[in-house]
Design a protein around this motif. Structure first.
Motif, PDB file in Angstrom:
ATOM      1  N   ALA A 104       0.818  -1.200   0.000  1.00 14.95           N
ATOM      2  CA  ALA A 104       0.000   0.000   0.000  1.00 14.95           C
ATOM      3  C   ALA A 104       0.859   1.260   0.000  1.00 14.95           C
ATOM      4  CB  ALA A 104      -0.928   0.000   1.224  1.00 14.95           C
ATOM      5  N   ALA A 105       1.929   1.277   0.811  1.00 17.50           N
ATOM      6  CA  ALA A 105       2.803   2.448   0.860  1.00 17.50           C
ATOM      7  C   ALA A 105       3.497   2.670  -0.474  1.00 17.50           C
ATOM      8  CB  ALA A 105       3.832   2.284   1.973  1.00 17.50           C
ATOM      9  N   THR A 106       3.942   1.588  -1.112  1.00 16.35           N
ATOM     10  CA  THR A 106       4.610   1.707  -2.409  1.00 16.35           C
ATOM     11  C   THR A 106       3.648   2.266  -3.460  1.00 16.35           C
ATOM     12  OG1 THR A 106       6.004  -0.204  -1.860  1.00 16.35           O
ATOM     13  CG2 THR A 106       5.917   0.468  -4.166  1.00 16.35           C
ATOM     14  N   ARG A 107       2.441   1.716  -3.501  1.00 17.50           N
ATOM     15  CA  ARG A 107       1.451   2.189  -4.473  1.00 17.50           C
ATOM     16  C   ARG A 107       1.073   3.640  -4.217  1.00 17.50           C
ATOM     17  NH1 ARG A 107      -2.606  -3.100  -4.547  1.00 17.50           N
ATOM     18  NH2 ARG A 107      -1.288  -4.428  -5.889  1.00 17.50           N
ATOM     19  N   LEU A 108       0.952   4.020  -2.940  1.00 16.16           N
ATOM     20  CA  LEU A 108       0.578   5.397  -2.615  1.00 16.16           C
ATOM     21  C   LEU A 108       1.644   6.370  -3.093  1.00 16.16           C
ATOM     22  CD1 LEU A 108      -1.196   7.502  -1.237  1.00 16.16           C
ATOM     23  CD2 LEU A 108       0.008   6.991   0.911  1.00 16.16           C
ATOM     24  N   LEU A 109       2.914   6.055  -2.871  1.00 12.54           N
ATOM     25  CA  LEU A 109       3.983   6.943  -3.316  1.00 12.54           C
ATOM     26  C   LEU A 109       4.003   7.063  -4.837  1.00 12.54           C
ATOM     27  CD1 LEU A 109       6.911   5.960  -0.932  1.00 12.54           C
ATOM     28  CD2 LEU A 109       5.759   8.179  -1.061  1.00 12.54           C
ATOM     29  N   ALA A 110       3.805   5.929  -5.530  1.00 15.53           N
ATOM     30  CA  ALA A 110       3.776   5.975  -6.994  1.00 15.53           C
ATOM     31  C   ALA A 110       2.605   6.823  -7.485  1.00 15.53           C
ATOM     32  CB  ALA A 110       3.685   4.558  -7.554  1.00 15.53           C
ATOM     33  N   LEU A 111       1.454   6.721  -6.816  1.00 15.33           N
ATOM     34  CA  LEU A 111       0.295   7.525  -7.195  1.00 15.33           C
ATOM     35  C   LEU A 111       0.554   9.009  -6.944  1.00 15.33           C
ATOM     36  CD1 LEU A 111      -2.680   7.813  -8.033  1.00 15.33           C
ATOM     37  CD2 LEU A 111      -3.298   7.397  -5.639  1.00 15.33           C
ATOM     38  N   LEU A 112       1.112   9.337  -5.793  1.00 17.82           N
ATOM     39  CA  LEU A 112       1.420  10.735  -5.489  1.00 17.82           C
ATOM     40  C   LEU A 112       2.411  11.314  -6.497  1.00 17.82           C
ATOM     41  CD1 LEU A 112       1.751  10.543  -1.600  1.00 17.82           C
ATOM     42  CD2 LEU A 112      -0.133  11.532  -2.920  1.00 17.82           C
ATOM     43  N   LYS A 113       3.330  10.477  -6.958  1.00 14.14           N
ATOM     44  CA  LYS A 113       4.279  10.942  -7.964  1.00 14.14           C
ATOM     45  C   LYS A 113       3.570  11.233  -9.280  1.00 14.14           C
ATOM     46  CE  LYS A 113       8.211  11.667 -10.037  1.00 14.14           C
ATOM     47  NZ  LYS A 113       9.082  12.800  -9.711  1.00 14.14           N
ATOM     48  N   ARG A 114       2.692  10.316  -9.718  1.00 13.81           N
ATOM     49  CA  ARG A 114       1.995  10.498 -10.997  1.00 13.81           C
ATOM     50  C   ARG A 114       1.103  11.726 -10.986  1.00 13.81           C
ATOM     51  NH1 ARG A 114       1.139   4.905 -10.627  1.00 13.81           N
ATOM     52  NH2 ARG A 114      -1.069   5.235 -10.096  1.00 13.81           N
ATOM     53  N   THR A 115       0.500  12.014  -9.851  1.00 14.75           N
ATOM     54  CA  THR A 115      -0.420  13.147  -9.780  1.00 14.75           C
ATOM     55  C   THR A 115       0.295  14.472  -9.515  1.00 14.75           C
ATOM     56  OG1 THR A 115      -0.771  12.784  -7.404  1.00 14.75           O
ATOM     57  CG2 THR A 115      -2.280  11.682  -8.945  1.00 14.75           C
ATOM     58  N   GLY A 116       1.599  14.419  -9.277  1.00 18.57           N
ATOM     59  CA  GLY A 116       2.344  15.636  -9.026  1.00 18.57           C
ATOM     60  C   GLY A 116       2.312  16.108  -7.587  1.00 18.57           C
ATOM     61  N   ALA A 117       1.679  15.321  -6.702  1.00 19.97           N
ATOM     62  CA  ALA A 117       1.542  15.751  -5.306  1.00 19.97           C
ATOM     63  C   ALA A 117       2.886  15.834  -4.599  1.00 19.97           C
ATOM     64  CB  ALA A 117       0.613  14.790  -4.560  1.00 19.97           C
ATOM     65  N   LEU A 118       3.876  15.070  -5.064  1.00 21.58           N
ATOM     66  CA  LEU A 118       5.179  15.075  -4.393  1.00 21.58           C
ATOM     67  C   LEU A 118       5.987  16.339  -4.684  1.00 21.58           C
ATOM     68  CD1 LEU A 118       6.391  11.363  -4.713  1.00 21.58           C
ATOM     69  CD2 LEU A 118       5.332  12.506  -2.756  1.00 21.58           C
ATOM     70  N   ARG A 119       5.471  17.200  -5.527  1.00 22.78           N
ATOM     71  CA  ARG A 119       6.193  18.442  -5.806  1.00 22.78           C
ATOM     72  C   ARG A 119       6.345  19.305  -4.562  1.00 22.78           C
ATOM     73  NH1 ARG A 119       2.731  19.641 -11.268  1.00 22.78           N
ATOM     74  NH2 ARG A 119       3.676  18.003 -12.564  1.00 22.78           N
ATOM     75  N   VAL A 120       5.493  19.084  -3.572  1.00 20.31           N
ATOM     76  CA  VAL A 120       5.600  19.864  -2.330  1.00 20.31           C
ATOM     77  C   VAL A 120       6.930  19.595  -1.626  1.00 20.31           C
ATOM     78  CG1 VAL A 120       3.116  19.956  -2.000  1.00 20.31           C
ATOM     79  CG2 VAL A 120       4.417  18.072  -0.980  1.00 20.31           C
ATOM     80  N   LEU A 121       7.590  18.486  -1.979  1.00 17.03           N
ATOM     81  CA  LEU A 121       8.871  18.164  -1.351  1.00 17.03           C
ATOM     82  C   LEU A 121      10.001  19.061  -1.851  1.00 17.03           C
ATOM     83  CD1 LEU A 121       8.686  14.261  -1.359  1.00 17.03           C
ATOM     84  CD2 LEU A 121       8.263  15.820   0.544  1.00 17.03           C
TER      85      LEU A 121
END
Length: 361
Positions: A243-260
């Protein structure tokens, strides 16, 4: 306190998550000659008492490379288990003819230390880099695959599974966080690739089964392209929590990780993950090399306690440098200087890493 004599082993960050294992392993072979070094003398002294004095405390501040190297005195080997920032400290160590071992995962840092090759040769010192789980064990597994093929591989693929229940050090967590939202150059690929992209399913040992793994900017892929002559190399990552792996991959695809990209957000996430514990402390690694004509060979390793495994591997390398003079002086990655099968046998003897060296997909 300074290091007296001519055969002391200084472990920088010796009272940290990985350094404690390095010190304990080495003190079993060289009691009274191992120093847990860092800028917090209280923590070093407390750890020394825990070991019954087999490990000695040493104050050493990496913010002052000249002063830090000056307290080494008669050290024979320095093991860096703390992030040194740049190559200034390594330069000071090698310039004094002292052997140097580093567990750093930063490719940019490893390249800077590689630039000290001429200095190390001139001063009769040996530096061993890529000493840990990844890079380190992964490099040795890839080298073994290439040895079995008997040729320079056309491609190398490495898959890494890490347990989220592991008590990782803050520096290691920060490195992962800083690389979650990143584009980087990958050997054998035109242009750049993205972290948490380009998934590949890998069958992991240790009961983990098949998992989707994603590109990540581990140093081993860049190093192996040079040391093994591989035209293409890729390292992928997943966690024991699907679940954690899939969540990170999803956040990456949606651009949500740009906050980092904002340091406050990164710091907050590092602090949160440093306290978070769920999942197991297991890890698994699969390395595969492709030769000419499509010939392939793969091998696997798995165990529990990534930090302890890193410490054991670093201690094995440091112990060999301390016990007998290296055949060559200069700067090397672990797979260039050590026979993988010998390291695997020593590591397996500690009971924390298991190997399957003959798996053919």
């Amino acid at each position: 306190m300074r290091v007296d004599g001519s055969n002391g082993i200084v472990v920088v960050g010796g009272y940290g998550a990985v350094g404690r294992t390095v010190c304990a392993e080495l003190a079993g072979r060289f009691p009274g000659r191992v120093f847990a070094a860092g800028r917090n003398p209280g923590r070093a002294e407390a750890f020394s008492r825990e070991t019954g004095g087999r490990v000695l405390p040493l104050r050493l501040d990496l913010a002052d490379p000249d002063g830090a190297a000056g307290v080494l005195g008669g050290a024979r080997v320095v093991v860096a288990c703390a992030e040194t920032g740049d190559a200034a400290f390594a330069r000071e160590v090698l310039g004094r003819g002292v052997h140097y071992v580093d567990v750093s995962a930063s490719h940019a840092f490893l390249r800077r230390v590689e630039g000290l090759e001429a200095l190390a040769r001139r001063c009769g010192a040996t530096a061993v880099l890529s000493v840990g789980l990844v890079p380190g064990l992964t490099n040795l597994l890839a080298r073994h695959c290439a040895d079995v093929l008997g040729e320079e591989p056309r491609g190398v693929d490495i898959s890494v599974l890490l347990g989220l229940g592991e008590a990782h050090g803050e520096e290691g967590i920060r490195w992962v966080v800083e690389n979650l939202d990143k584009r980087f150059e990958a050997p054998g690929v035109r242009g750049s690739v993205s972290s948490l992209g380009d998934p590949r399913t890998t069958l992991f040992p240790g009961g983990f089964g098949g998992r989707a793994c994603y590109r990540f900017d581990f140093a081993d892929q860049h190093v192996l392209a040079r040391t093994l002559g591989s035209g293409r190399a890729a390292t992928r990552l997943c966690f024991d929590s699907v679940a954690a792996t899939r969540l990170l991959a999803l956040l990456k695809r949606t651009g949500a990780l740009r906050v980092l990209r904002y340091w406050r957000t990164r710091d907050a996430l590092v602090a949160f993950l440093s306290r978070l514990r769920f999942g197991s402390d297991g890890f698994a690694v699969v390395a595969e090399a492709e030769g000419k004509g499509g010939r392939r060979h793969s091998c696997r390793a798995w165990g529990r306690g990534e930090g302890r495994a890193t410490g054991v591997l670093a201690a094995l390398v440091a112990g060999r440098l301390n016990a007998s003079p290296p055949l060559d002086h200069g700067v090397f990655h672990v797979e260039q200087l050590f026979d993988p099968l010998e390291v695997f046998a020593d590591a397996e003897g500690h009971g924390i890493i298991s190997f399957d060296l003959g798996h053919v997909p």
